[in-house]
Design a protein around this motif. Structure first.
Motif, PDB file in Angstrom:
ATOM      1  N   ILE A  25       3.543  -4.211  -6.444  1.00 51.69           N
ATOM      2  CA  ILE A  25       3.177  -3.576  -6.498  1.00 51.69           C
ATOM      3  C   ILE A  25       4.685  -2.937  -6.538  1.00 51.69           C
ATOM      4  O   ILE A  25       5.862  -2.821  -5.715  1.00 51.69           O
ATOM      5  N   SER A  26       4.591  -1.231  -7.336  1.00 48.89           N
ATOM      6  CA  SER A  26       6.184  -0.575  -7.650  1.00 48.89           C
ATOM      7  C   SER A  26       5.949   0.457  -6.447  1.00 48.89           C
ATOM      8  O   SER A  26       4.424   0.687  -6.520  1.00 48.89           O
ATOM      9  N   ALA A  27       6.743   1.673  -6.175  1.00 45.57           N
ATOM     10  CA  ALA A  27       6.552   2.353  -5.727  1.00 45.57           C
ATOM     11  C   ALA A  27       6.116   3.402  -6.570  1.00 45.57           C
ATOM     12  O   ALA A  27       4.411   4.345  -6.048  1.00 45.57           O
ATOM     13  N   GLN A  28       5.750   3.620  -7.995  1.00 47.35           N
ATOM     14  CA  GLN A  28       5.093   3.950  -8.530  1.00 47.35           C
ATOM     15  C   GLN A  28       3.894   4.244  -8.151  1.00 47.35           C
ATOM     16  O   GLN A  28       2.801   4.621  -8.296  1.00 47.35           O
ATOM     17  N   ASP A  29       2.938   3.080  -8.166  1.00 43.89           N
ATOM     18  CA  ASP A  29       2.206   2.124  -8.382  1.00 43.89           C
ATOM     19  C   ASP A  29       1.512   2.474  -7.248  1.00 43.89           C
ATOM     20  O   ASP A  29      -0.022   2.891  -6.898  1.00 43.89           O
ATOM     21  N   PHE A  60       9.525  -3.020  -3.514  1.00 39.99           N
ATOM     22  CA  PHE A  60      10.491  -1.997  -3.760  1.00 39.99           C
ATOM     23  C   PHE A  60      11.316  -2.033  -2.570  1.00 39.99           C
ATOM     24  O   PHE A  60      10.410  -3.230  -1.731  1.00 39.99           O
ATOM     25  N   ALA A  61      12.454  -0.858  -2.721  1.00 42.42           N
ATOM     26  CA  ALA A  61      13.043  -1.133  -1.026  1.00 42.42           C
ATOM     27  C   ALA A  61      12.547  -0.202   0.056  1.00 42.42           C
ATOM     28  O   ALA A  61      11.535   0.988  -0.564  1.00 42.42           O
ATOM     29  N   ALA A  62      12.604  -0.605   1.095  1.00 41.95           N
ATOM     30  CA  ALA A  62      11.620   0.100   2.124  1.00 41.95           C
ATOM     31  C   ALA A  62      12.433   2.032   2.608  1.00 41.95           C
ATOM     32  O   ALA A  62      11.358   2.403   2.466  1.00 41.95           O
ATOM     33  N   ILE A  63      13.096   2.264   1.342  1.00 41.94           N
ATOM     34  CA  ILE A  63      13.970   3.677   1.045  1.00 41.94           C
ATOM     35  C   ILE A  63      12.802   4.144   0.561  1.00 41.94           C
ATOM     36  O   ILE A  63      13.058   5.824   1.078  1.00 41.94           O
ATOM     37  N   ASP A  64      12.505   3.494  -0.262  1.00 39.62           N
ATOM     38  CA  ASP A  64      11.498   4.275  -1.168  1.00 39.62           C
ATOM     39  C   ASP A  64      10.517   4.496  -1.188  1.00 39.62           C
ATOM     40  O   ASP A  64       9.874   5.590  -1.327  1.00 39.62           O
ATOM     41  N   MET A  69       6.369   9.319   0.417  1.00 36.86           N
ATOM     42  CA  MET A  69       5.508   9.581   0.894  1.00 36.86           C
ATOM     43  C   MET A  69       4.790  10.831   0.320  1.00 36.86           C
ATOM     44  O   MET A  69       3.156  11.473   0.702  1.00 36.86           O
ATOM     45  N   PRO A  70       5.505  12.159   0.127  1.00 34.07           N
ATOM     46  CA  PRO A  70       5.098  13.316   0.238  1.00 34.07           C
ATOM     47  C   PRO A  70       4.504  13.715  -1.418  1.00 34.07           C
ATOM     48  O   PRO A  70       2.771  13.392  -1.382  1.00 34.07           O
ATOM     49  N   SER A  71       4.393  12.378  -1.563  1.00 33.49           N
ATOM     50  CA  SER A  71       3.389  12.819  -3.381  1.00 33.49           C
ATOM     51  C   SER A  71       1.761  11.620  -2.390  1.00 33.49           C
ATOM     52  O   SER A  71       0.810  12.061  -2.730  1.00 33.49           O
ATOM     53  N   LEU A  94       6.123   1.225   8.859  1.00 35.67           N
ATOM     54  CA  LEU A  94       7.252   2.531   8.201  1.00 35.67           C
ATOM     55  C   LEU A  94       6.253   3.248   6.958  1.00 35.67           C
ATOM     56  O   LEU A  94       6.388   4.999   7.323  1.00 35.67           O
ATOM     57  N   PHE A  95       5.687   3.060   6.259  1.00 44.39           N
ATOM     58  CA  PHE A  95       4.556   3.664   5.978  1.00 44.39           C
ATOM     59  C   PHE A  95       3.211   4.472   6.914  1.00 44.39           C
ATOM     60  O   PHE A  95       3.502   5.698   6.241  1.00 44.39           O
ATOM     61  N   LEU A  96       3.125   3.650   7.959  1.00 48.71           N
ATOM     62  CA  LEU A  96       2.209   4.327   9.428  1.00 48.71           C
ATOM     63  C   LEU A  96       2.568   5.931   9.460  1.00 48.71           C
ATOM     64  O   LEU A  96       2.142   7.066  10.089  1.00 48.71           O
TER      65      LEU A  96
END
Length: 129
Positions: A25-29, A60-64, A69-71, A94-96
């Protein structure tokens, strides 16, 4: 090319939306997936979502995560989210961390049973419009 599959269902007995993601999965996905979860939950007047990402690979990279996250938080507003991650990895942590920064009620779990029990113990918030 990122390829992933999504399975989503609503369990009337537990008043719970359950989603399973597999593949890459990509960041946009990720944004798209949480939008789908939000729309599906709203269509069932549901505020609790259990998402199984054990078989998901982030492409995707962790920085993404910081950028998306705002979206993602927008789509998770008014939902309680339990994520079955299978293990504690830095991307999941990081997501959490970022989700909680946006006041999203979310937790990561090692197994489906724990996640479902936690969701059952949480009071349902009011679903945002």
């Amino acid at each position: 090319m990122n390829q992933f599959s999504t399975s989503i269902t609503y369990d009337e007995t537990t008043k719970l939306v359950m989603m399973t993601l597999r593949g890459k999965i990509s960041a946009q996905d990720v944004i798209s997936v949480y939008k789908i979860a939000n729309e599906y939950a709203k269509s069932h007047d549901c505020t609790k979502v259990l998402i199984d990402v054990i078989e998901l690979e982030h492409q995707f990279a962790a920085i993404d995560i910081v950028n998306i996250m705002p979206s993602v938080a927008h789509y998770l507003n008014g939902l309680v989210v339990a994520r079955v991650v299978g293990f504690k990895g830095f991307m999941h942590d990081l997501f959490l961390q970022k989700a909680k920064r946006f006041d999203v009620v979310a937790e990561n779990f090692d197994c489906f049973k724990q996640a479902k029990q936690w969701l059952g113990s949480i009071s349902s918030p009011t679903l945002a419009n």
